[in-house]
Design a protein around this motif. Structure first.
Motif, PDB file in Angstrom:
ATOM      1  N   LEU A 104      20.436  52.453  53.829  1.00 41.63           N
ATOM      2  CA  LEU A 104      21.397  52.228  55.065  1.00 41.63           C
ATOM      3  C   LEU A 104      21.336  53.549  56.371  1.00 41.63           C
ATOM      4  O   LEU A 104      21.122  55.230  55.854  1.00 41.63           O
ATOM      5  CB  LEU A 104      22.775  51.915  54.907  1.00 41.63           C
ATOM      6  CG  LEU A 104      23.537  52.788  55.673  1.00 41.63           C
ATOM      7  CD1 LEU A 104      23.788  51.033  56.580  1.00 41.63           C
ATOM      8  CD2 LEU A 104      25.266  52.937  55.393  1.00 41.63           C
ATOM      9  N   VAL A 106      21.858  55.429  59.155  1.00 43.18           N
ATOM     10  CA  VAL A 106      23.572  55.439  60.265  1.00 43.18           C
ATOM     11  C   VAL A 106      23.125  56.397  61.442  1.00 43.18           C
ATOM     12  O   VAL A 106      22.368  57.046  61.422  1.00 43.18           O
ATOM     13  CB  VAL A 106      24.506  56.442  59.471  1.00 43.18           C
ATOM     14  CG1 VAL A 106      25.205  55.484  58.043  1.00 43.18           C
ATOM     15  CG2 VAL A 106      24.294  58.256  58.601  1.00 43.18           C
ATOM     16  N   ILE A 158      29.305  55.320  62.139  1.00 45.28           N
ATOM     17  CA  ILE A 158      29.119  55.796  60.540  1.00 45.28           C
ATOM     18  C   ILE A 158      31.064  55.570  59.892  1.00 45.28           C
ATOM     19  O   ILE A 158      31.322  55.943  58.582  1.00 45.28           O
ATOM     20  CB  ILE A 158      28.645  57.248  60.306  1.00 45.28           C
ATOM     21  CG1 ILE A 158      28.394  57.871  58.951  1.00 45.28           C
ATOM     22  CG2 ILE A 158      29.816  58.384  61.748  1.00 45.28           C
ATOM     23  CD1 ILE A 158      27.914  59.232  59.375  1.00 45.28           C
ATOM     24  N   LEU A 161      32.141  52.032  58.229  1.00 45.43           N
ATOM     25  CA  LEU A 161      31.225  50.853  57.529  1.00 45.43           C
ATOM     26  C   LEU A 161      31.450  50.346  56.490  1.00 45.43           C
ATOM     27  O   LEU A 161      32.600  49.706  55.279  1.00 45.43           O
ATOM     28  CB  LEU A 161      30.092  51.840  56.459  1.00 45.43           C
ATOM     29  CG  LEU A 161      29.894  53.011  57.071  1.00 45.43           C
ATOM     30  CD1 LEU A 161      28.618  53.715  55.939  1.00 45.43           C
ATOM     31  CD2 LEU A 161      28.172  52.464  57.952  1.00 45.43           C
ATOM     32  N   GLU A 191      32.867  58.163  53.621  1.00 44.67           N
ATOM     33  CA  GLU A 191      32.219  56.601  53.702  1.00 44.67           C
ATOM     34  C   GLU A 191      30.626  56.255  53.578  1.00 44.67           C
ATOM     35  O   GLU A 191      30.520  55.255  52.530  1.00 44.67           O
ATOM     36  CB  GLU A 191      31.922  55.747  55.534  1.00 44.67           C
ATOM     37  CG  GLU A 191      33.155  55.456  56.330  1.00 44.67           C
ATOM     38  CD  GLU A 191      33.674  54.139  55.120  1.00 44.67           C
ATOM     39  OE1 GLU A 191      34.416  54.005  53.807  1.00 44.67           O
ATOM     40  OE2 GLU A 191      33.672  53.414  55.568  1.00 44.67           O
TER      41      GLU A 191
END
Ligand SMILES: C[S@@+](CC[C@H](N)C(=O)[O-])C[C@H]1O[C@@H](n2cnc3c(N)ncnc32)[C@H](O)[C@@H]1O
Length: 266
Positions: A104, A106, A158, A161, A191
């Motif tokens: 992922l 961000v 962010i 999520l 997160e």
């Protein structure tokens, strides 16, 4: 309090244009007037026709600094200031992505790093980039299609999520945390911690305490911005530890003003 500093950009553009006119012999007030007359219609056209979000996804709210105004020229700008391929290689070297991993990114912006991470993970892996900037995500999607990348992109923040816990092997954050005020940094890092698998790597590159007095000369105005002050005070690694990451390893510097870290979720 709003933390969107992008409103500063038009004023900087006016100041810069005025300075150029003064170099050509105009007095300060006529230079300022000419700069206004020239820059304002250009910005209006820019805002109306070029940076207007044309996303198929709904807008999201954040107190982070969204950079849609820069989306059309962001990649060009990065290359011009030395944040091109070599910079991405350095980040990916720290991430040490293996085939089949899920990643992922961000605050992915136009998705350059996300696409490269996706390539490193190969066909069995997956890279997803999120950013609240609708224009950033639109360009990231267009580029992914153009370059035949499997990377996926989504308008999101962010601090919110929508992924299930322990989904990702690696989370990347490149030049993003300095876009968040302190409370949002904490919320966002919680997160990131949640969506990482145990043993997962959080790879960060961001502004850090300048390495020499010359960089301090450039960086000191950032000490007055709530989003960037702590980066320059050098407290970013404390945020990672507070979120639960351990160990937090420094992974080198870039250009005397950026630093890289790899923080592990135990
Ligand atoms: C300087 S750009 C970095 C883009 C990209 N990661 C890179 O390395 O080139 C910072 C990005 O963070 C995004 N951003 C701002 N607030 C955010 C938030 N709350 N959550 C995620 N991203 C955010 C901005 O829209 C912007 O695209």
């Amino acid at each position: 309090m709003m933390y969107r500093w992008s409103w500063l950009c038009p004023w900087l553009a006016v100041a810069l244009a005025a300075a150029v006119f003064m170099l050509f012999g105009l007095t300060w007030w006529s230079a300022l007037l000419a700069a206004f007359l020239l820059v304002c219609p250009a910005l209006l056209l820019w805002g109306l026709f070029i940076t207007r979000p044309k996303s198929d996804e709904p807008a999201v709210h954040t107190r982070g600094m969204i950079m849609d105004w820069a989306a059309p020229f962001y990649d060009m700008y990065c290359r011009a200031v030395g944040l091109g391929q070599g910079f991405r290689d350095q980040t990916l070297h720290v991430a040490a992505i293996r085939a089949g991993e899920t990643i992922l990114d961000v605050g992915c912006g136009t998705g350059v790093l996300t696409r490269r991470a996706g390539e490193a993970a190969g066909p069995a892996g997956l890279a997803i980039g999120i950013d609240p900037g609708q224009d950033m995500i639109r360009i990231a999607k267009e580029n992914a299609q153009r370059f035949g990348s499997r990377a996926a992109f989504k308008v999101a923040t962010i601090e919110n999520l929508s992924f299930e816990s322990a989904r990702f092997d690696v989370v990347l954050s490149s030049l993003m945390l300095h876009h968040l005020p302190p409370d949002l940094k904490r919320q966002g890092l919680r997160e990131v911690y949640r969506v990482l698998k145990p043993g997962g790597r959080f790879v960060v590159v961001d502004f850090y305490r300048p390495a020499n007095p010359l960089w301090w000369l450039v960086a000191w105005p950032f000490l007055f911005m709530p989003t960037t002050a702590e980066n320059f005070h050098g407290t970013l690694p404390d945020y990672f530890r507070e979120a639960g990451f351990n160990p937090v390893q420094g992974k080198g510097r870039r250009a005397g003003i950026l630093a890289l870290w790899c923080a592990i979720k135990p």
